[in-house]
Design a protein around this motif. Structure first.
Motif, PDB file in Angstrom:
ATOM      1  N   UNK A   1       0.832  -1.195   0.000  1.00  0.00           N
ATOM      2  CA  UNK A   1       0.000   0.000   0.000  1.00  0.00           C
ATOM      3  C   UNK A   1       0.870   1.249   0.000  1.00  0.00           C
ATOM      4  N   UNK A   2       0.261   2.380  -0.257  1.00  0.00           N
ATOM      5  CA  UNK A   2       1.016   3.597  -0.530  1.00  0.00           C
ATOM      6  C   UNK A   2       1.877   4.059   0.652  1.00  0.00           C
ATOM      7  N   UNK A   3       1.403   3.821   1.876  1.00  0.00           N
ATOM      8  CA  UNK A   3       2.092   4.356   3.046  1.00  0.00           C
ATOM      9  C   UNK A   3       3.552   3.956   3.127  1.00  0.00           C
TER      10      UNK A   3
ATOM     11  N   UNK B   1       5.388   6.078   0.782  1.00  0.00           N
ATOM     12  CA  UNK B   1       5.369   7.504   1.104  1.00  0.00           C
ATOM     13  C   UNK B   1       6.313   7.812   2.272  1.00  0.00           C
TER      14      UNK B   1
ATOM     15  N   UNK C   1       8.570   4.645  -5.867  1.00  0.00           N
ATOM     16  CA  UNK C   1       7.777   3.798  -6.754  1.00  0.00           C
ATOM     17  C   UNK C   1       6.987   2.783  -5.936  1.00  0.00           C
ATOM     18  N   UNK C   2       5.704   2.713  -6.167  1.00  0.00           N
ATOM     19  CA  UNK C   2       4.913   1.731  -5.419  1.00  0.00           C
ATOM     20  C   UNK C   2       3.780   1.168  -6.275  1.00  0.00           C
ATOM     21  N   UNK C   3       3.429  -0.083  -5.996  1.00  0.00           N
ATOM     22  CA  UNK C   3       2.278  -0.677  -6.681  1.00  0.00           C
ATOM     23  C   UNK C   3       0.975  -0.163  -6.072  1.00  0.00           C
ATOM     24  N   UNK C   4       1.067   0.573  -4.959  1.00  0.00           N
ATOM     25  CA  UNK C   4      -0.104   1.226  -4.363  1.00  0.00           C
ATOM     26  C   UNK C   4      -1.290   0.253  -4.301  1.00  0.00           C
ATOM     27  N   UNK C   5      -1.103  -0.863  -3.627  1.00  0.00           N
ATOM     28  CA  UNK C   5      -2.122  -1.927  -3.605  1.00  0.00           C
ATOM     29  C   UNK C   5      -3.446  -1.410  -3.054  1.00  0.00           C
ATOM     30  N   UNK C   6      -4.517  -1.744  -3.744  1.00  0.00           N
ATOM     31  CA  UNK C   6      -5.854  -1.339  -3.339  1.00  0.00           C
ATOM     32  C   UNK C   6      -6.641  -2.583  -2.927  1.00  0.00           C
TER      33      UNK C   6
ATOM     34  N   UNK D   1      -0.230  -6.934 -11.159  1.00  0.00           N
ATOM     35  CA  UNK D   1       0.069  -5.511 -11.014  1.00  0.00           C
ATOM     36  C   UNK D   1       1.579  -5.323 -10.848  1.00  0.00           C
TER      37      UNK D   1
END
Lengths: 459, 457
Positions: free
Chosen positions: B62-64, B67, B87-92, B103
């Motif tokens: 996840x983004x945290x 960040x 860079x992140x896959x920012x999992x939702x 992803x």
């Protein structure tokens, strides 16, 4: 050229976020919880989460930030975190003695399916929660929403757990300030007090995260909304919630739970939004707008009039959280500036995007908007057609530095300057400060770029 | 404050030198509900690997997690700056339900096509460990498709402490080692391990070795480059600083390639000189190295000695509290503070082991408080009790010190000037002087009331 790796060509990215313009829900919940007096925020997850949140908040506020963790291990991740939370409740109350423990979840505890109310009920049944003490919670998985929705969730939890229905209404007005600085919260309260209103503000981090140096380390500084005040929110005359995304949920919950009517407004950033805030208080409480506020308003208009030639048609790029972004955009448009690139990292929904588009409908430039975007895309837009001013959090400084663009820090986080926690940007006075900052940035640049011949003393 | 209770389980983590038999507990996972200053496995891996500037660092989660680790530690690079992007896959939510492997694959391919990195590190976060993505398999596949090393870092946050993260990072690094040509490497060559080039420290240290006539093959990982790491097995010696972070890699290189290693510290005059002399002594077949080292040490010390003496006169007798990540750093800090004539009244670490704490006990004076994995209440309690004038710690400790009205020196991520080597010692002394003797403390209410607020300056 720190961001030399930013490519000019824009490709559609579906799997990847580069240089995020948001962070995860739990930090927002932690920030909101710090706005309850005597509250220990508690992160139900592994140790890293809360260490990062505490560090990030510490860097932004330059204050000690207190929180506890369930310190998940591999065992907890397989068998569930109930034992950890039980032990945590015991330890926190016996050592740190808060009035409230505000538990927020993490991606880890959400995915393994821990049921916080069930665990807390068990803890209460077993007598682990001392009399007069409370454990509240908000579900804040990191894979949904953003720091703003996490803040909204914990703010709503304050209503869910504490607000009490009363037979008679008081004359008090509830103020929900949104994810803003402690200084902004204090300013919003001050304006309401100028109007002679009794208010309850929640959460309220003023005095908690912008406190004085006292020579003592205090785990629970004097600020914050008390549990007793939170109970009384249910009998208030009405609620004014500032910021649809950060404050709307709590306001609506209070309406549903205790029939306290609410007005959900934009953050009072800029002249128009502050006028609407003042007018709403005036109508809701039936009080007059005092001369003192009219005077402040006049001063703000005076600054704009004095300097309007410098604002005209300036192209601005903004990165911000949804409530701030919308209010700031409207403010800039009212100054005759041209907000042309608008990015928020939070997926704030179609309605929000519609409002944002409406706000820039009259801007005589092509406007790019991305809701749920990142700073990489923002930078790519700038590479394609530059702007005169950037407004955003500290991460925008990379772009300002690389592209040599004047820049005003606003939002969360600000890691490299002080002032935000002490001086507001909301209300008329906050608006004057924002104007000063914008003018400083623009005019400093004009001075810097002037030749000996064109360098001017009077501006 | 003195009445602050100490949790019973915590008592074993606190030792007062001289007063009680030594039996300090450490190396435990922190108690749930305790406000510890520690972090997680991911944090450990991220800080070790992130300074490799021409590699791609993708955070699968996840983004945290992305960040909070975006360029927070000033690990400087003399060339590429790819490591300073996030860079992140920012999992939702839907990725958590259906899995994030596709992803991850798409993100990797896109990033490698765009940035052409020399290698890629993929960090697993808590959530990835729970949903069971086969990160290693995706990495293998992308590595085949793109013909660069794509290395999974098994850094799920809950799988231990920061130390386990160091280990996961070393395991990923070790996969690069041994992949490059070694034929041009001098017999008098080293790798610098456990040096992250905060504020340019690796450059200072590297310059010493170069002046000694010792070739530095790879710096791991400060100002790091993938190709240098790939040929690092060609070095004759590994010189390991920050032992907690990088000893695992040194052990692995010793086992597979027979590379011996020594542990050093570049903090303080004494330890820096010892490090350089130890390396010179290792190359006794080349006595010129020792001669050059002696000249270097003499020259460097005499350059800074006069100013150090002045500062010493101004800070002598002040009391310092130390709370750092690894205990090894604490050893050097104690020596450096003593050099300046200061007393160490409290010393603690997040991740020390039994041997570390025994060393600390032996080094400290009677009455010194030794803490393992402390919390802010304990720190503030003993700072008051011991009347410390200076606190040395990291980001979360700084505002605690300032609130209490005492000086602070960051010896962690947020130091802005190099503190390593000789010029680093001078920077450190200046920083201590600047903070301890700042006139602001005269306005600190509690200390002014205690009649000790007016520091002479």
């Amino acid at each position: 050229m720190l961001l030399r790796h930013t490519t000019t060509e824009i490709k559609d990215r579906t799997a990847l976020t580069v240089n995020p313009a948001k962070t995860c829900q739990p930090i927002g919940a932690m920030y909101a919880a710090l706005g309850i007096h005597g509250c220990m925020p508690h992160s139900h997850g592994s140790q890293g989460c809360y260490a990062y949140h505490r560090s990030a908040l510490t860097r932004h506020y330059k204050e000690p930030v207190i929180a506890a963790t369930s310190a998940f291990t591999e065992g907890a991740s397989v068998f569930g975190g109930q034992a950890n939370l039980m032990q945590a409740i015991d330890n926190i109350f016996s050592v740190y003695n808060p009035d409230v423990i505000a538990v927020h979840t993490t991606c880890l505890s959400e995915t393994i399916g821990d049921d916080i109310p069930q665990i807390v009920n068990k803890a209460m049944a077993e007598g682990r929660v001392p009399a007069g003490k409370y454990v509240i919670h908000a579900n804040t998985p990191s894979y949904a929403g953003s720091h703003i929705t996490g803040f909204a969730g914990m703010t709503k939890a304050m209503v869910d757990y504490f607000a009490e229905t009363a037979s008679a209404r008081t004359k008090t007005v509830n103020l929900i300030p949104g994810f803003v600085e402690p200084s902004d919260m204090a300013e919003i309260r001050r304006m309401a007090a100028e109007m002679g209103l009794e208010t309850i503000m929640f959460p309220d981090t003023s005095g908690v995260l912008n406190g004085p140096m006292t020579g003592k380390y205090r785990m629970y500084p004097p600020g914050g909304v008390t549990v007793e005040a939170l109970r009384r929110t249910g009998s208030s005359l009405g609620t004014v919630a500032l910021g649809h995304l950060a404050s709307g949920d709590a306001a609506r919950a209070l309406d549903v739970k205790c029939k306290v009517p609410c007005q959900i407004l934009d953050l009072p950033i800029g002249l128009g939004a502050t006028d609407r805030f003042v007018d709403t208080l005036h109508r809701m409480a039936g009080v007059n707008v005092p001369d003192s506020l009219t005077f402040e308003r006049g001063q703000m208009v005076d600054i704009i009039a004095d300097m309007h030639q410098y604002f005209y048609n300036k192209r601005v790029g903004l990165v911000g959280d949804p409530d701030q972004l919308l209010a700031l955009t409207k403010f800039l448009v009212s100054l005759d500036m041209a907000p042309v690139y608008l990015v928020t990292g939070t997926s704030a929904g179609k309605k929000f995007e519609k409002h944002l588009r409406a706000a820039v409908a009259g801007v005589p430039h092509e406007v790019q908007i991305k809701v749920g975007g990142d700073m990489h895309l923002f930078h790519q837009w700038i590479k394609q057609a530059p702007v005169d001013l950037l407004i955003g959090n500290s991460y925008v400084k990379y772009i300002a530095h690389d592209e040599d663009i004047p820049y005003v820090r606003h939002g969360f986080p600000i890691l490299d300057r002080v002032g935000h926690s002490y001086f507001p940007t909301v209300g008329y006075r906050g608006g004057m400060r924002l104007l000063e900052k914008i003018l400083d940035a623009l005019l400093d640049r004009k001075d810097r770029d002037a030749t000996d011949i064109t360098f001017e003393l009077v501006m | 404050m003195a009445s602050i209770p100490i949790l019973k389980e915590r008592e074993k983590h606190i030792y007062r030198k001289g007063a009680e038999p030594f039996n300090l507990t450490c190396g435990h996972h922190s108690l749930a509900g305790v406000v510890s200053q520690r972090a997680c496995v991911f944090c450990g891996s991220r800080v070790v690997l992130y300074p490799i500037a021409d590699a791609l660092h993708l955070i699968h989660g996840p983004v945290g997690c992305a960040a909070y680790t975006w360029d927070i530690r000033g690990a400087l690079s003399s060339g590429p700056e790819l490591h300073r992007l996030s860079f992140t896959t920012d999992l939702r939510e839907k990725d958590v339900i259906f899995g994030g492997e596709k992803k991850l694959h798409r993100a990797l391919v896109e990033l490698i096509d765009t940035y052409q990195p020399r290698a890629a590190f993929v960090y697993s976060t808590c959530i990835v460990g729970i949903i069971g993505d086969d990160v290693a398999a995706v990495c293998r596949q992308v590595s085949r498709e793109k013909a660069i090393p794509v290395l999974p870092v098994h850094s799920e946050g809950f799988k231990g402490t920061k130390k386990d993260g160091y280990k996961a990072a070393c395991e990923a690094l070790f996969k690069l080692v041994g992949q490059g040509p070694v034929d041009q490497i001098s017999p008098w060559s080293i790798n610098i391990l456990g040096e992250f080039n905060i504020g340019g420290e690796a450059w200072i240290i590297k310059s010493y070795y170069e002046k000694m006539g010792v070739e530095v093959v790879a710096t791991m990982t400060g100002d790091g480059r993938v190709d240098a790491i790939r040929r690092s097995h060609g070095a004759a010696l590994n010189v390991v600083q920050c032992s907690g972070a990088m000893t695992t890699l040194a052990d692995m290189m010793q086992a597979r390639y027979g590379t011996p290693y020594i542990r050093v510290s570049y903090f303080g005059l004494e330890d820096t000189s010892k490090a350089l002399y130890d390396v010179a002594a290792h190359f006794k077949d080349n006595p010129a190295i020792m001669a050059r080292t002696q000249a270097l040490v003499r020259g460097e010390i005499s350059a800074i000695f006069p100013e150090l003496q002045k500062i010493k006169a101004a800070v002598q007798g002040k009391r310092a509290a130390i709370y750092v990540g690894g205990a090894f750093k604490a050893f050097s800090l104690i020596k450096a503070l003593r050099y300046l004539g200061m007393d160490v009244v409290l010393v603690g670490s997040q991740t020390g082991n039994d041997a570390d704490y025994e060393t600390l006990r032996d080094m400290c004076d009677d009455g010194t408080i030794i803490l393992d994995d402390a919390n802010p209440l304990e720190l503030s309690k003993y700072i008051i009790e011991k009347r410390a004038d200076l606190f040395i710690g990291g980001v979360k400790e700084r505002p605690i010190a300032y609130k209490m009205g005492i000086g602070f020196c960051d010896h962690n991520h947020e130091r802005k000037t190099p503190l390593a080597g000789y010029e680093g010692m001078l920077n450190f002394a200046r920083e201590v002087y600047r903070s301890v003797n700042s006139p602001v403390w005269r306005f600190a209410p509690a200390r002014a009331a205690a009649g000790k607020g007016a520091s002479p300056c």
